[in-house]
Design a protein around this motif. Structure first.
Motif, PDB file in Angstrom:
ATOM      1  N   SER A   1      13.218  56.356  34.442  1.00  0.00           N
ATOM      2  CA  SER A   1      13.221  57.583  35.226  1.00  0.00           C
ATOM      3  C   SER A   1      13.600  57.267  36.667  1.00  0.00           C
ATOM      4  O   SER A   1      12.827  56.693  37.411  1.00  0.00           O
ATOM      5  CB  SER A   1      11.821  58.188  35.151  1.00  0.00           C
ATOM      6  OG  SER A   1      11.835  59.495  35.599  1.00  0.00           O
ATOM      7  N   PHE A   2      14.808  57.651  37.037  1.00  0.00           N
ATOM      8  CA  PHE A   2      15.378  57.247  38.319  1.00  0.00           C
ATOM      9  C   PHE A   2      15.436  58.417  39.286  1.00  0.00           C
ATOM     10  O   PHE A   2      15.931  59.489  38.941  1.00  0.00           O
ATOM     11  CB  PHE A   2      16.796  56.730  38.056  1.00  0.00           C
ATOM     12  CG  PHE A   2      17.641  56.508  39.286  1.00  0.00           C
ATOM     13  CD1 PHE A   2      17.716  55.265  39.879  1.00  0.00           C
ATOM     14  CD2 PHE A   2      18.380  57.559  39.834  1.00  0.00           C
ATOM     15  CE1 PHE A   2      18.517  55.061  40.998  1.00  0.00           C
ATOM     16  CE2 PHE A   2      19.179  57.357  40.959  1.00  0.00           C
ATOM     17  CZ  PHE A   2      19.243  56.103  41.544  1.00  0.00           C
ATOM     18  N   SER A   3      14.917  58.225  40.494  1.00  0.00           N
ATOM     19  CA  SER A   3      15.092  59.210  41.559  1.00  0.00           C
ATOM     20  C   SER A   3      15.819  58.542  42.707  1.00  0.00           C
ATOM     21  O   SER A   3      15.570  57.386  43.016  1.00  0.00           O
ATOM     22  CB  SER A   3      13.749  59.728  42.056  1.00  0.00           C
ATOM     23  OG  SER A   3      13.151  60.518  41.078  1.00  0.00           O
TER      24      SER A   3
ATOM     25  N   GLU B   1      15.478  58.773  45.853  1.00  0.00           N
ATOM     26  CA  GLU B   1      14.716  58.370  47.042  1.00  0.00           C
ATOM     27  C   GLU B   1      14.375  56.885  47.109  1.00  0.00           C
ATOM     28  O   GLU B   1      14.389  56.291  48.168  1.00  0.00           O
ATOM     29  CB  GLU B   1      13.373  59.126  47.140  1.00  0.00           C
ATOM     30  CG  GLU B   1      13.451  60.608  47.025  1.00  0.00           C
ATOM     31  CD  GLU B   1      13.257  61.053  45.587  1.00  0.00           C
ATOM     32  OE1 GLU B   1      14.283  61.472  44.996  1.00  0.00           O
ATOM     33  OE2 GLU B   1      12.154  61.000  45.073  1.00  0.00           O
ATOM     34  N   SER B   2      14.004  56.315  45.958  1.00  0.00           N
ATOM     35  CA  SER B   2      13.495  54.942  46.006  1.00  0.00           C
ATOM     36  C   SER B   2      14.484  53.954  45.393  1.00  0.00           C
ATOM     37  O   SER B   2      14.109  52.930  44.871  1.00  0.00           O
ATOM     38  CB  SER B   2      12.150  54.866  45.283  1.00  0.00           C
ATOM     39  OG  SER B   2      12.242  55.452  44.014  1.00  0.00           O
ATOM     40  N   SER B   3      15.767  54.286  45.484  1.00  0.00           N
ATOM     41  CA  SER B   3      16.788  53.471  44.830  1.00  0.00           C
ATOM     42  C   SER B   3      17.723  52.825  45.838  1.00  0.00           C
ATOM     43  O   SER B   3      17.645  53.068  47.040  1.00  0.00           O
ATOM     44  CB  SER B   3      17.607  54.351  43.904  1.00  0.00           C
ATOM     45  OG  SER B   3      18.489  55.126  44.698  1.00  0.00           O
ATOM     46  N   SER B   4      18.646  52.044  45.315  1.00  0.00           N
ATOM     47  CA  SER B   4      19.638  51.386  46.157  1.00  0.00           C
ATOM     48  C   SER B   4      20.696  52.359  46.663  1.00  0.00           C
ATOM     49  O   SER B   4      21.558  51.984  47.439  1.00  0.00           O
ATOM     50  CB  SER B   4      20.312  50.241  45.399  1.00  0.00           C
ATOM     51  OG  SER B   4      19.400  49.191  45.209  1.00  0.00           O
TER      52      SER B   4
ATOM     53  N   LYS C   1      20.825  52.207  50.033  1.00  0.00           N
ATOM     54  CA  LYS C   1      21.606  51.130  50.671  1.00  0.00           C
ATOM     55  C   LYS C   1      23.101  51.441  50.562  1.00  0.00           C
ATOM     56  O   LYS C   1      23.933  50.554  50.740  1.00  0.00           O
ATOM     57  CB  LYS C   1      21.325  49.789  49.984  1.00  0.00           C
ATOM     58  CG  LYS C   1      19.874  49.393  49.866  1.00  0.00           C
ATOM     59  CD  LYS C   1      19.774  48.033  49.136  1.00  0.00           C
ATOM     60  CE  LYS C   1      18.352  47.770  48.656  1.00  0.00           C
ATOM     61  NZ  LYS C   1      18.298  46.660  47.673  1.00  0.00           N
TER      62      LYS C   1
ATOM     63  N   GLU D   1      24.765  52.555  47.765  1.00  0.00           N
ATOM     64  CA  GLU D   1      25.386  52.307  46.474  1.00  0.00           C
ATOM     65  C   GLU D   1      26.002  53.590  45.912  1.00  0.00           C
ATOM     66  O   GLU D   1      25.417  54.662  45.979  1.00  0.00           O
ATOM     67  CB  GLU D   1      24.336  51.769  45.497  1.00  0.00           C
ATOM     68  CG  GLU D   1      24.946  51.397  44.153  1.00  0.00           C
ATOM     69  CD  GLU D   1      24.082  50.419  43.372  1.00  0.00           C
ATOM     70  OE1 GLU D   1      22.859  50.461  43.497  1.00  0.00           O
ATOM     71  OE2 GLU D   1      24.672  49.597  42.635  1.00  0.00           O
TER      72      GLU D   1
ATOM     73  N   ASP E   1      28.589  52.657  40.727  1.00  0.00           N
ATOM     74  CA  ASP E   1      27.891  51.376  40.646  1.00  0.00           C
ATOM     75  C   ASP E   1      26.468  51.541  40.107  1.00  0.00           C
ATOM     76  O   ASP E   1      25.978  50.692  39.374  1.00  0.00           O
ATOM     77  CB  ASP E   1      27.897  50.676  42.011  1.00  0.00           C
ATOM     78  CG  ASP E   1      29.252  50.042  42.310  1.00  0.00           C
ATOM     79  OD1 ASP E   1      29.937  49.638  41.344  1.00  0.00           O
ATOM     80  OD2 ASP E   1      29.637  49.960  43.484  1.00  0.00           O
ATOM     81  N   THR E   2      25.834  52.644  40.452  1.00  0.00           N
ATOM     82  CA  THR E   2      24.496  52.901  39.902  1.00  0.00           C
ATOM     83  C   THR E   2      24.576  53.041  38.387  1.00  0.00           C
ATOM     84  O   THR E   2      23.791  52.452  37.636  1.00  0.00           O
ATOM     85  CB  THR E   2      23.904  54.189  40.527  1.00  0.00           C
ATOM     86  OG1 THR E   2      23.830  54.017  41.943  1.00  0.00           O
ATOM     87  CG2 THR E   2      22.511  54.479  39.984  1.00  0.00           C
TER      88      THR E   2
ATOM     89  N   THR F   1      25.282  49.823  36.658  1.00  0.00           N
ATOM     90  CA  THR F   1      24.083  48.997  36.654  1.00  0.00           C
ATOM     91  C   THR F   1      23.198  49.341  35.465  1.00  0.00           C
ATOM     92  O   THR F   1      22.735  48.459  34.741  1.00  0.00           O
ATOM     93  CB  THR F   1      23.280  49.215  37.956  1.00  0.00           C
ATOM     94  OG1 THR F   1      24.073  48.786  39.052  1.00  0.00           O
ATOM     95  CG2 THR F   1      21.975  48.444  37.937  1.00  0.00           C
TER      96      THR F   1
ATOM     97  N   THR G   1      17.189  49.342  42.852  1.00  0.00           N
ATOM     98  CA  THR G   1      17.598  49.888  41.559  1.00  0.00           C
ATOM     99  C   THR G   1      17.616  48.768  40.526  1.00  0.00           C
ATOM    100  O   THR G   1      16.891  48.763  39.551  1.00  0.00           O
ATOM    101  CB  THR G   1      18.985  50.557  41.630  1.00  0.00           C
ATOM    102  OG1 THR G   1      18.926  51.641  42.553  1.00  0.00           O
ATOM    103  CG2 THR G   1      19.393  51.114  40.268  1.00  0.00           C
TER     104      THR G   1
ATOM    105  N   TYR H   1      14.548  48.380  37.841  1.00  0.00           N
ATOM    106  CA  TYR H   1      14.775  48.864  36.478  1.00  0.00           C
ATOM    107  C   TYR H   1      15.037  47.729  35.502  1.00  0.00           C
ATOM    108  O   TYR H   1      14.787  47.874  34.318  1.00  0.00           O
ATOM    109  CB  TYR H   1      15.869  49.929  36.461  1.00  0.00           C
ATOM    110  CG  TYR H   1      15.382  51.184  37.139  1.00  0.00           C
ATOM    111  CD1 TYR H   1      14.487  52.032  36.494  1.00  0.00           C
ATOM    112  CD2 TYR H   1      15.736  51.483  38.451  1.00  0.00           C
ATOM    113  CE1 TYR H   1      13.986  53.154  37.135  1.00  0.00           C
ATOM    114  CE2 TYR H   1      15.235  52.607  39.102  1.00  0.00           C
ATOM    115  CZ  TYR H   1      14.360  53.439  38.429  1.00  0.00           C
ATOM    116  OH  TYR H   1      13.844  54.535  39.057  1.00  0.00           O
TER     117      TYR H   1
END
Lengths: 301, 301, 301
Positions: B74-76, B78-81, B84, B86, B90-91, B94, C55, C59
């Motif tokens: 579960s990806f949000s 706010e707290s991801s790369s 930075k 990305e 690329d997400t 990944t 990320t 993950y």
């Protein structure tokens, strides 16, 4: 509300719950604390809806729920449709519609559950409402005391600190009295509003030698609007459990604190893990209590 | 793109999908709605990548996925790369690299999937792109209509409200027409841009007595840049489904709304759960549709 | 610290870990990369505590943990009691108290684990500390090299870019040297502080034709306080792996980058997926390495 809470598997507040029902929950929690295992044999979903930050409550519910074999939906306000103006009622009804079998809710508004509980058919477990109630915290305090003394009857208990802003002071004081303990209160006089009629206000230094349980409350800086009447040092000196004060406690007495502790304020940092402290045991018991409470909520399925 | 969506298990938009494929998905969804169970016999991962807030879509996908026995990432944002810098590509790559077998994506950019779908070998399920598409929402609308009327052929359907900003208006209008229904549009004239060539613009009061389905659209305040041409009251009075207007609807007609509802704007608050409302049934159907769509995406494994 | 890390199942830094222990972890990781399956036969909890965005690391740990059959507690600072001023130590002790059997922690402070590891009895896996260490990233770099060349002995390895802010440059350089490789460094001279005593500073154009491995480091804009000494174009031209430079590399050489890549800065966008690039293989290996590391941490249960 008493019977309804039991019948519907809700847990909203201990104040209207019978001592029999409380004892039932504590019995089941005590068994979980001793290692009892129980898993749902149905595929059930529980949604944890947190509208305020939380570590202990949120994750101990999650540990309890996953141990019971439930699917957990973990909801935070930040990334939800609450951002689009959705009401609590509509959020709650959404989770019911998509299949949640029970809800754990923490919300900044006192009694938030009053206007929603009748509009859904799944049980709500109150994970804390404003400065109102926090029944699983109360239950884990009770479990910790019961494990220690086997009974509540005749215990001398001091609740000390920021009673006015506390979610647990009122229900703990009320329930402990109903269970036969004597509850006294301590702390800055102006923080005792609403308690002095029912509970004896005492000076900590006078009463500590007689106490079986000292329940310290967290100073909730986030609820003081930035205005604190004391410096940390002066609070600690006047009203905190200092290293010196602890020496005057009975050998058998225990220290409780709901955490997070403001180290050096309510409690000397050295005492957080002292022999009398049950602070980390409280956290551990929090998982057992929440297993009992969640199992109770799901009993109808 | 039609065949590719079916072959690859993608779900990007209904607009280029054949009515046969749509019917297949609806059939499977209808079975899930009736209680069908299916679990993956392989250990599979699905990643839900949400770049915009969502409650209904996000959690009904999660319920569907967990019911199917999948591991959910579960990806949000706010707290991801993404913090930075990305890129979406690329997400996405990944998540493919670390083992996701399918992706559910909600993203604020229209057609975000066009430049990424060819660069990965796992299927994308579109959970909503900008004001472009929201195919699982369309499918759950279709399922709800089909459950009610068994057919789409000959139905009179009004789509009312903020068509211009809607993710579902266009594909619903298009698909329903292809399936044999007659679609008319209503609402503020300036919000009909792009629709008036293909669909008859009608006055709600004139058409309501003939409608089988009234699909209300949410006013997406967050997409109006703070500029709303109407007060809530004046919108409700002119274009909303008021208590009075509802009385003029056919006995057998139903009300749909993708929710969250702006109570008292698109719809009178009292009507949210009225006899004709299928709003919470839509949410429930959302889980069934998403089970069908996710199962379809994973069929290749 | 070496033995303790092995005995306690911790993974804090490779710098004090023996090459034997590193080889053991790589062996297990290599088996996982080849498809080995292993599942815990106990019900275990692992908590992922991320105090910085991530990320890939977050993950891929989650994929690894879920594949191993663990319950995962996924903690982000934003919605936690850290907002109420709770310290890292108290957060960590809370997770221990509520039943976590191991912790994965990413934290902005260098060596954050030094003052907490002795105060808990469960192992910490370091998911990155400030500009200090990132041992699972180093291990996945090592695994990727080992898969390619079977040995480290005699390899020519260039580490190029922002060494000063890198979490992996130091431990990679140190470990690769201990394992028998020759490590040289390249990039803006002022970014080599602390490395020039131990490693030969080289001109990329001179050395590329001899290199077996080119490890590019990400320019961490978020650690440059907004002050970048170069434009993206000028950095790429002077120090980046351009399309032209790649042509001078050996046929058998490989390109590594921890990602997210600043496309067109450290690396030409066209090279991200070129024949020599192992960037996505690194991510895939990240899951295998984390499976090995988590299994090692849980071995004591």
């Amino acid at each position: 509300m008493t019977d309804q809470q039991a019948i519907r598997g809700e847990l909203l507040t201990l104040e209207t719950m019978s001592t029999v029902e409380i004892a039932n929950i504590l019995d089941e929690a005590a068994q979980f604390a001793k290692g009892k295992e129980w898993r749902s044999n149905k595929e059930l979903f529980i949604a944890n809806l947190f509208f305020e930050p939380s570590t202990r409550t949120r994750y101990s519910f999650e540990v309890a729920e996953k141990s019971l074999g439930l699917h957990v939906l973990s909801f935070s306000e930040e990334s939800s449709s609450v951002q689009k103006g959705e009401s609590l009622l509509d959020t709650v009804k959404t989770f019911e519609a998509i299949g949640a079998n029970a809800l754990v809710i923490r919300h900044p508004e006192n009694d938030y559950y009053q206007h929603i509980r009748e509009q859904i058919s799944i049980p709500i477990i109150n994970g804390g409402d404003g400065s109102g109630h926090h029944p699983t915290q109360s239950l884990l305090d009770l479990l910790t005391i019961q494990q220690e003394f086997s009974t509540f009857s005749g215990l001398n208990i001091i609740i000390a600190g920021d009673l006015r802003h506390s979610r647990v002071a009122r229900s703990n004081a009320d329930v402990l009295t109903r269970l036969g303990a004597t509850v006294k209160i301590a702390g800055p006089k102006e923080w005792m509003a609403g308690y002095e009629q029912s509970y004896q206000y005492v000076n900590l230094d006078d009463e500590l030698p007689k106490a079986d349980v000292v329940m310290l409350l967290r100073i909730q800086h986030e609820r003081h609007d930035g205005k604190m009447e004391f410096t940390k040092e002066s609070y600690h000196k006047q009203f905190g459990l200092t290293v010196d004060r602890e020496k005057n406690m009975k050998e058998s007495a225990i220290i409780l604190h709901p955490a997070p502790v403001n180290r050096g304020v309510e409690l000397a940092s050295e005492l957080v893990e002292c022999k009398k402290s049950r602070i980390f045991k409280q956290m551990k018991n929090g998982v057992a209590v929440r297993k009992a409470v969640v199992k109770r909520a799901l009993n109808q399925f």
